[in-house]
Motif scaffolding. Structure first.
Motif, PDB file in Angstrom:
ATOM      1  N   THR A 121       2.395   1.853  -3.392  1.00  0.00           N
ATOM      2  CA  THR A 121       1.402   2.288  -4.381  1.00  0.00           C
ATOM      3  C   THR A 121       0.998   3.734  -4.172  1.00  0.00           C
ATOM      4  O   THR A 121       0.809   4.483  -5.137  1.00  0.00           O
ATOM      5  N   LEU A 157      -6.588   0.512  -4.997  1.00  0.00           N
ATOM      6  CA  LEU A 157      -5.274   1.113  -5.212  1.00  0.00           C
ATOM      7  C   LEU A 157      -5.165   1.814  -6.561  1.00  0.00           C
ATOM      8  O   LEU A 157      -4.065   2.200  -6.975  1.00  0.00           O
ATOM      9  N   VAL A 185       0.836  -1.202   0.000  1.00  0.00           N
ATOM     10  CA  VAL A 185       0.000   0.000   0.000  1.00  0.00           C
ATOM     11  C   VAL A 185       0.870   1.251   0.000  1.00  0.00           C
ATOM     12  O   VAL A 185       0.635   2.193  -0.775  1.00  0.00           O
TER      13      VAL A 185
END
Length: 215
Positions: free
Chosen positions: A111, A180, A108
């Motif tokens: 990203t 995402l 995460v």
């Protein structure tokens, strides 16, 4: 006349000059694409701003969409190294980490960093894809690459038995792809004004809840 001790530095190697020229063109394209848009920006304008001859620009990038691809590659990777994100040491370390929560949080964080760098250019690409078939093909290719990269983390979680028992791998990959995505980043961070840190925290919590089996 210089003495032997004062000899001038050797000329830059062709490879170094090429890298500098590529960097100048990419940075000029970034400025012009964001100021004027993709359609209104010409290769000649990029050439002039970069102070690189147009013939050299075409030799290095082939076309305007080739320049846009290179610009996006630099923005996604954070540098001009010719190494795919999925093959970089940080990503490989994440896929091999022992803690599923650490894997997901690291993915995460990576990203969010990428989306922060790419968000303004992604909008340029989406706009260009509406009228330019080459830009549309580039958008489709980047989306495919993003999906493939996201499946890596889902497979890594699956191999460790870390996915929720009621969550199939394909469904997990769909959730990762949506949450995402550059579109979700733009909706919450740019349009709704969330701080990137808040967005990252929300993503970590949401994906952990949606993907990870209870401890």
């Amino acid at each position: 006349m210089p003495t032997r001790g004062d000899a001038p530095p050797p000329p830059r190697r062709p490879q170094a000059r090429t890298r500098l020229a590529r960097a100048a063109v990419v940075e000029a394209a970034r400025q012009l694409f964001l100021e004027r848009g993709y359609g209104a920006t010409t290769v000649d304008a990029i050439s002039t701003l970069a102070d690189v001859p147009a013939a050299t620009v075409y030799r290095l990038f082939s076309s305007k969409v080739g320049i846009l691809r290179a610009l996006l590659d630099v923005s996604i990777g954070g540098d001009d190294e010719d190494v795919a994100v999925a093959a970089r040491p940080r990503v490989r370390a994440l896929t091999e980490a022992d803690d599923p929560g650490e894997q997901l949080a690291g993915f995460v964080g990576l990203t969010v960093q990428i989306n922060t760098r790419v968000a303004p250019l992604y909008r340029v690409l989406v706009s260009a894809a509406g009228t330019d078939p080459d830009a549309a093909a580039l958008l489709a290719d980047l989306t495919r690459q993003r999906q493939e990269g996201q499946r890596v983390i889902v497979r890594a979680l699956g191999r460790r038995g870390a996915l929720r028992p009621d969550r199939r791998a394909g469904e997990a990959a769909d959730l990762v792809h949506a949450l995402l995505s550059p579109e979700m980043y733009r909706l919450l961070v740019i349009d709704r004004g969330w701080a990137p840190e808040r967005y990252e925290r929300w993503l970590r919590e949401t994906l952990a809840d949606q993907l990870l089996a209870p401890p």
